[in-house]
Design an enzyme around this catalytic site. Sequence first.
Site, PDB file in Angstrom:
ATOM      1  CE  LYS A  54      -3.645  -2.614   2.203  1.00 40.75           C
ATOM      2  NZ  LYS A  54      -4.454  -2.962   3.359  1.00 40.75           N
ATOM      3  CD  GLN A  98      -3.364  -4.641   6.424  1.00 40.35           C
ATOM      4  OE1 GLN A  98      -3.322  -3.611   5.763  1.00 40.35           O
ATOM      5  NE2 GLN A  98      -3.800  -5.788   5.917  1.00 40.35           N
ATOM      6  CG  ASP A 121      -9.485  -1.046   4.205  1.00 38.62           C
ATOM      7  OD1 ASP A 121      -9.001  -1.174   3.053  1.00 38.62           O
ATOM      8  OD2 ASP A 121      -8.884  -1.395   5.239  1.00 38.62           O
TER       9      ASP A 121
END
Length: 292
Positions: A54, A98, A121
């Site tokens: 990322k 995460q 997300d």
Amino acid sequence: MPGAIMDGRALARTIEEDCRRRAAAYRQRCGRAPRLDVVLLGDDPASRVYVRGKFRASERVGIDARDHFLPADTSEADLKSLIERLNRDDAVDGLLVQLPLPGHISGNAVIAAIRPEKDVDGFHMHSAGALMMGRGEGFRPCTPLGVMRLIASTGIDLCGKEAVVIGRSNIVGKPLALMLLEANATVTITHSRTPAAKLEEICRRADILIAAAGCPKVVTAQHVKRGAVVVDVGMNRTADGKLCGDVDFEPVRERAAFITPVPGGVGPMTIAMLMQNTVEAAERHEKARARG
Ligand code: NAP
């Protein structure tokens, strides 16, 4: 003739190029780059690899990515207060935590603490609800969004097609089924309680077959109708440490019209979609600032 490969790396590059142009224009208008803050607890090696991917993509696109690496034993309260601080920080456009989180922390509670406007997300209930209601608010989760873009790249119209999704997780299977439904496919979701013989029968009906089970070779040639589009979301490790998907690639390719490889299919697209959501979050944030 073997099926055509859907090249996720090449498609991701074109999406990143578009994001790069939008990020540069944003920087010119606003005097700063779009910003993405990534929170990671502990040192799970797979999570570290994903986060590194990322950051690399953010660098290519011109997104200002900041890390918040915390020890694995960080308390839920401390994690939530970091999220609160980043929620309030007007310089932060996108914010993600995460997954998976260590067992003592409730993933649902942590994701719910993220401001929906920064939920790049697309895991927040607000984003999930907007998807279910067919509304443009919130953000679409990156992996299903990437799968939809891969399917769109084949030029096949999903309207009236039979789509089968293997897996019903909140981050892949369920949102993907909703997106396929939105595109007017007839959708079946299967899962671990679908009997194996039934799974084969259901999969063989699919014009579009998507495997997101996390189970190597759950899809064999027996599961695939000739001419189907097969998308492999799975990311598994073989005994010798190699990455493999959920699809028995070579024999399935002989029957499919289109197929994604692992690696080089859905993985790069997931990251490209995160870049797209982050640029989108920054642009929406800019509009909100202009409205006051
Ligand atoms: P997950 O939360 O473990 O969900 C797996 C789903 O598959 C569950 O719904 C499970 O059913 C179902 N399932 C498991 N074994 C099955 C079987 N033999 N037959 C039919 N269904 C079965 O996993 P996830 O987060 O959705 O991820 C799925 C896979 O995609 C994993 O390999 C993951 O690493 C990969 N992934 C890849 C990306 C990427 O960017 N490429 C992103 C996200 C995930 P139950 O609900 O009944 O347990």
